[in-house]
Scaffold this motif. Sequence first.
Motif, mmCIF file in Angstrom:
data_model
loop_
_atom_site.group_PDB
_atom_site.id
_atom_site.type_symbol
_atom_site.label_atom_id
_atom_site.label_comp_id
_atom_site.label_asym_id
_atom_site.label_seq_id
_atom_site.Cartn_x
_atom_site.Cartn_y
_atom_site.Cartn_z
ATOM 1 N N GLU A 97 -39.082 -52.272 4.562
ATOM 2 C CA GLU A 97 -39.922 -51.709 3.502
ATOM 3 C C GLU A 97 -39.614 -50.228 3.294
ATOM 4 N N LEU A 98 -39.381 -49.514 4.398
ATOM 5 C CA LEU A 98 -39.071 -48.090 4.307
ATOM 6 C C LEU A 98 -37.724 -47.864 3.626
ATOM 7 N N ARG A 99 -36.793 -48.727 3.897
ATOM 8 C CA ARG A 99 -35.468 -48.632 3.268
ATOM 9 C C ARG A 99 -35.590 -48.726 1.748
ATOM 10 N N LYS A 100 -36.447 -49.642 1.268
ATOM 11 C CA LYS A 100 -36.654 -49.770 -0.183
ATOM 12 C C LYS A 100 -37.331 -48.520 -0.748
ATOM 13 N N ALA A 101 -38.287 -47.969 0.012
ATOM 14 C CA ALA A 101 -39.017 -46.792 -0.457
ATOM 15 C C ALA A 101 -38.121 -45.570 -0.565
ATOM 16 N N ARG A 102 -37.051 -45.523 0.227
ATOM 17 C CA ARG A 102 -36.168 -44.348 0.232
ATOM 18 C C ARG A 102 -35.471 -44.129 -1.111
ATOM 19 N N ARG A 103 -35.407 -45.159 -1.916
ATOM 20 C CA ARG A 103 -34.796 -44.991 -3.242
ATOM 21 C C ARG A 103 -35.556 -43.938 -4.051
ATOM 22 N N ASP A 104 -36.876 -43.835 -3.835
ATOM 23 C CA ASP A 104 -37.721 -42.932 -4.626
ATOM 24 C C ASP A 104 -37.881 -41.558 -4.003
ATOM 25 N N MET A 105 -37.312 -41.342 -2.815
ATOM 26 C CA MET A 105 -37.442 -40.025 -2.167
ATOM 27 C C MET A 105 -36.135 -39.682 -1.467
ATOM 28 N N GLN A 106 -35.612 -38.522 -1.754
ATOM 29 C CA GLN A 106 -34.306 -38.122 -1.247
ATOM 30 C C GLN A 106 -34.377 -36.706 -0.673
ATOM 31 N N ILE A 174 -22.786 -31.366 -5.328
ATOM 32 C CA ILE A 174 -22.430 -32.747 -5.003
ATOM 33 C C ILE A 174 -23.561 -33.397 -4.208
ATOM 34 N N GLY A 175 -24.112 -32.649 -3.244
ATOM 35 C CA GLY A 175 -25.254 -33.159 -2.478
ATOM 36 C C GLY A 175 -26.443 -33.453 -3.374
ATOM 37 N N LEU A 176 -26.650 -32.615 -4.376
ATOM 38 C CA LEU A 176 -27.740 -32.829 -5.331
ATOM 39 C C LEU A 176 -27.470 -34.075 -6.181
ATOM 40 N N ALA A 177 -26.204 -34.238 -6.613
ATOM 41 C CA ALA A 177 -25.845 -35.427 -7.393
ATOM 42 C C ALA A 177 -26.087 -36.695 -6.584
ATOM 43 N N ARG A 178 -25.747 -36.649 -5.290
ATOM 44 C CA ARG A 178 -25.991 -37.812 -4.423
ATOM 45 C C ARG A 178 -27.489 -38.104 -4.324
ATOM 46 N N ALA A 179 -28.299 -37.048 -4.185
ATOM 47 C CA ALA A 179 -29.744 -37.232 -4.069
ATOM 48 C C ALA A 179 -30.343 -37.813 -5.345
ATOM 49 N N LEU A 180 -29.771 -37.458 -6.492
ATOM 50 C CA LEU A 180 -30.322 -37.896 -7.776
ATOM 51 C C LEU A 180 -29.825 -39.268 -8.213
ATOM 52 N N ALA A 181 -28.804 -39.793 -7.530
ATOM 53 C CA ALA A 181 -28.150 -41.021 -7.985
ATOM 54 C C ALA A 181 -29.107 -42.198 -8.119
ATOM 55 N N THR A 182 -30.057 -42.325 -7.207
ATOM 56 C CA THR A 182 -30.976 -43.472 -7.235
ATOM 57 C C THR A 182 -32.194 -43.229 -8.117
ATOM 58 N N ASN A 183 -32.194 -42.119 -8.852
ATOM 59 C CA ASN A 183 -33.292 -41.769 -9.756
ATOM 60 C C ASN A 183 -34.616 -41.623 -9.008
ATOM 61 N N PRO A 184 -34.658 -40.756 -7.978
ATOM 62 C CA PRO A 184 -35.881 -40.597 -7.186
ATOM 63 C C PRO A 184 -36.933 -39.794 -7.947
ATOM 64 N N SER A 185 -38.166 -39.869 -7.454
ATOM 65 C CA SER A 185 -39.241 -39.057 -8.040
ATOM 66 C C SER A 185 -39.557 -37.848 -7.166
ATOM 67 N N PHE A 186 -39.168 -37.899 -5.880
ATOM 68 C CA PHE A 186 -39.523 -36.841 -4.928
ATOM 69 C C PHE A 186 -38.283 -36.411 -4.144
ATOM 70 N N ILE A 187 -38.063 -35.086 -4.082
ATOM 71 C CA ILE A 187 -36.920 -34.548 -3.347
ATOM 72 C C ILE A 187 -37.395 -33.456 -2.401
ATOM 73 N N VAL A 188 -36.988 -33.562 -1.140
ATOM 74 C CA VAL A 188 -37.189 -32.492 -0.172
ATOM 75 C C VAL A 188 -35.914 -31.657 -0.145
#
Length: 340
Positions: A97-106, A174-188
């Motif tokens: 379940e946590l693995r699925k949730a990670r799509r929304d937070m990077q 590049i790190g930012l592009a990787r974080a944004l790839a899954t279309n997250p709503s929350f970024i640390v």
Amino acid sequence: MSQNNHAANANGATLVQVRNLKKYFPIREGALRRQVGAVQAVDGISFDIVRGETLGLVGESGCGKSTAGRAILQLITPTSGQVIFDGRDLTQMGKSELRKARRDMQMIFQDPYASLNPRMMVGNIIDEPLLIHNLGNAKERAERVQEMLKLVGLNPYFANRYPHEFSGGQRQRIGLARALATNPSFIVADEPISALDVSIQAQVVNLLDDLKRELGLTYLFIAHDLAMVRYISDRVAVMYLGRIVELSTRDEVYDHPLHPYTQALLSAIPIPDPEKEARRHHFILEGEVPSPANPPAACRFNPRCAYATDVCRTEDPPLRNLGSDTVPHMVACHHAERFV
């Protein structure tokens, strides 16, 4: 509802709720590796982050900022506490379940050199989270990689290059592009500019700010550069030795600091006006930061505070609101009223 909830709900829906979050690292000794103590890296922090805002988390090196960010995303398992993301408690989720949730937070990591695999081409680095979350076919993923590179201001042809061919600022993009790839709503964003040249820092921060507005992102921006935090943040939380000591809007914290530690941090920022600089009062901190393995009793700031009294050494100050209902100003200090 807590005062933290009131603070967050004043402007919109709460996306992230952190409740009494703790992370202790065991200290072990001897052949049997028995635990003889613990490093209290994060010790009972609570705050909310409203959808679409940037919360800045500031403090000296070693205060627990980065550990807090990793614990919120469950990259390290918290010792106790809750992290409720979009209504779901991350600390109670199983691995699947946590693995699925990670799509929304990077996360955007501090070191743009260590956080990118040197053996992978840039395109594969950005494509990896899409593969992990099974998003799209090969053609759609390739198009997404190109789109992400354009979004962060890089040439799409760079997808076939390796990280060592880029500068620090480009690697962070590049790190930012990787974080944004899954279309997250929350970024640390964990000190995303501290390893970059000063001339590049403003470019990266402006990019983060632009993307926040364009994509509707929510940030936890961790940094020790107070000037940059003021520029990008909507609200600011000040952390000292594993605890939140002050939390309010950006302007409240910077213009009317109520905690002596916050005042000391801000007084260290030079003002480019010699007359104002000469007139203002400087708060000089005495002594060294205590060890999180053996923190002071009661108020953790009391050994270094010029205003400390007996109550500071015997009673833990609660985080209380000395602002208004519309603009809460949370502070953990027994004597904060003297600065109001």
